[in-house]
Design an enzyme around this catalytic site. Structure first.
Site, short mmCIF file in Angstrom:
data_model
loop_
_atom_site.label_atom_id
_atom_site.label_comp_id
_atom_site.label_asym_id
_atom_site.label_seq_id
_atom_site.Cartn_x
_atom_site.Cartn_y
_atom_site.Cartn_z
CG HIS A 334 -29.46 2.53 25.32
ND1 HIS A 334 -30.37 3.69 24.99
CD2 HIS A 334 -30.35 2.32 26.88
CE1 HIS A 334 -31.34 3.83 25.67
NE2 HIS A 334 -31.24 3.17 26.95
CG ASP A 390 -29.88 -2.43 31.66
OD1 ASP A 390 -30.57 -1.89 32.28
OD2 ASP A 390 -29.82 -2.44 30.48
#
Length: 490
Positions: A334, A390
């Site tokens: 991320h 995700d």
């Protein structure tokens, strides 16, 4: 020379020996310097053709906004090094366990958890504004049968603004939402209720039009996510009620996706909003940004990746391909988090509850093998490639949603975050300043125009050096071979 302030940065321009003092703004969480201060650090630029000299200040280059703050915000706090996410100071773990999506929405927008009466009023306003004008149905039905639902949702949000001229600063005056009087705030709140209330309705309509089903009016008496599931799935059964485990799981996922500070789509909404466009158009731009596979489309990419791996036995070979940069690893890493995304732990617990009623998805074994091996591999640990949010796609898949609907399930709750940041910007005491980034020009110097007959065709060394030929077939091919009035001659 007066001593420099403790909260300042002393910069020496080694080109000319000049010294500059740049103020440092210190807050509870961090410190910052104004980029505009570097404009005062002057250098002389000379035009190589004319010899003319021009004084130009320094610009700060930050490709991809890796370390540029565009606003001051009270809404969401992230500490990527420690894996912390808080909405208005409340840890995401507490909200996911104890709150619900609409209560969290109230918190994000107005800054405090509501009282019982405040929550009831907000809940009623949102649910009462969940229906749409009947003509919106025609917009949905104008799309191809296989149109991506995010394309549909983006378009319909933009179209929605045309139904509410009272929400358009271009029609009502540019200070419509910025003058902060009672009428202005009431108008703003009405648009907030509409956008939050209609977001799941529009998403359900996008789902049903793909299924060839009639649209359903939002039902009374259900929760926000319960009504959403009802609008997607009910086929006329009497007293239809969604499964409570799935309803609660979706509510938790909505909380996790409600906001995440200055992500790509929120920044896009604020970029558009800074021109004082109407909020519906601004939200549509957020949907367009979220659609991309590097943002909202990433949870769909995770499932496609797991499907391509095939089985847990293939995970080691896949990870080796990732290391050789032959394959992309989705669901890990991320921009902000340098450790495990705090939302991923909540997702794992939520997945366990969902799987109890849906059964385990076959991909879960592959996902867990990938998870365990990546966390033990120095290559991924060194690069801070930890699991992120995700992986919620596994829950969506277990609940029976099609892959291309995953970004829509991200967009519906993120509408709240977009609204919270848009509202904060509209009500800023400093007013709204249009976002207009600068660039560093590296193109050719001034050159004279040449008539087309005098130009030499330049060699095209790479495909990007000019327009490429497009393959034509069918009618286009036949039309190119035909003769007709007005046809250009090459």
């Amino acid at each position: 020379m007066a001593p420099a302030s403790k909260d300042s940065l002393t910069v020496v321009d080694n080109r000319n020996g000049k010294t500059y003092e740049i103020p440092i703004a210190v807050t509870a969480h961090d410190a910052s310097v104004p980029a505009s201060a570097f404009k005062d650090i002057i250098h002389v630029k000379e035009d190589p053709r004319t010899g003319n000299k021009e004084k130009v200040g320094l610009r700060v280059v930050d490709r991809g906004f890796l370390n540029t703050a565009v606003i001051q915000s009270y809404i969401t706090f992230i500490d990527g090094d420690r894996g912390i996410l808080r909405y208005r100071g409340y840890p995401i773990e507490q909200l996911a366990e104890q709150s619900n999506f609409l209560e969290t929405s109230y918190l994000l927008i107005w800054g405090e958890l509501p009282s019982k009466s405040q929550y009831d009023r907000f809940h009623d306003e949102v649910m009462n504004h969940s229906t749409t004008h009947v003509d919106i149905e025609h917009v949905f039905k104008s799309f191809r049968y296989d149109a991506h639902p995010m394309s549909i949702l983006t378009s319909v949000f933009a179209a929605l603004g045309s139904y509410y001229p009272e929400a358009n600063p271009s029609l009502q005056g540019q200070n419509l939402f910025t003058k902060k009087d009672l009428a202005s705030v009431q108008n703003m709140d009405k648009q907030i209720y509409r956008l939050i209330g209609k977001a799941p309705t529009l998403a359900a309509m996008a789902y049903r039009v793909r299924q060839g089903r009639h649209f359903i009016t939002p039902p009374p008496g259900l929760s926000y996510t319960g009504a959403f599931l009802y609008q997607m799935d009910c086929l006329g059964q009497a007293e239809y009620k969604p499964n409570p485990v799935l309803e609660r799981a979706l509510d938790i996922l909505f909380i996790l996706h409600a906001d995440h500070e200055m992500n790509a789509s929120t920044t896009t909404v604020l970029q558009a909003g800074s021109s004082l466009t109407d909020p519906y158009s601004a939200i549509a731009t957020g949907c367009a940004s979220l659609y991309g596979p590097l943002h909202g489309g990433a949870n769909e990419a995770v499932i496609r990746m797991l499907i391509s791996i095939g089985s847990p036995d293939n995970v080691p070979a896949f990870l080796e391909q990732v290391k050789r940069r032959e394959k992309l690893l989705s669901g890990f890493g991320h921009r902000v988090y340098k450790t495990t995304d705090p939302r991923s732990r909540i997702i794992r617990r939520t997945a366990d509850e969902v799987f109890k009623v849906t059964g385990k998805d076959p991909l879960i074994e592959t996902a867990m093998r990938l998870h365990d091996m990546a966390l033990k591999d120095e290559y991924f640990v060194k690069r801070n490639l930890y699991p992120n949010v995700d992986f919620c796609g596994l829950i969506y898949k277990a609940m029976g949603f099609p892959l291309d609907f995953f970004p829509v399930l991200f967009a519906v709750p993120r509408v709240v975050g977009w609204i919270a940041h848009w509202r904060q910007m509209m009500l800023s005491p400093d007013g709204v300043k249009i976002w207009r980034p600068r660039q560093i020009y590296i193109g050719p110097e001034e050159r004279a125009y040449e008539p087309i007959g005098q130009r030499q065709e330049r060699e095209q060394r790479a495909p990007t050096d000019g327009p490429t030929a497009v393959f034509h077939s069918g009618q286009s091919k036949r039309s190119k071979l035909a003769t007709f009035v007005g046809k250009s001659k090459l």
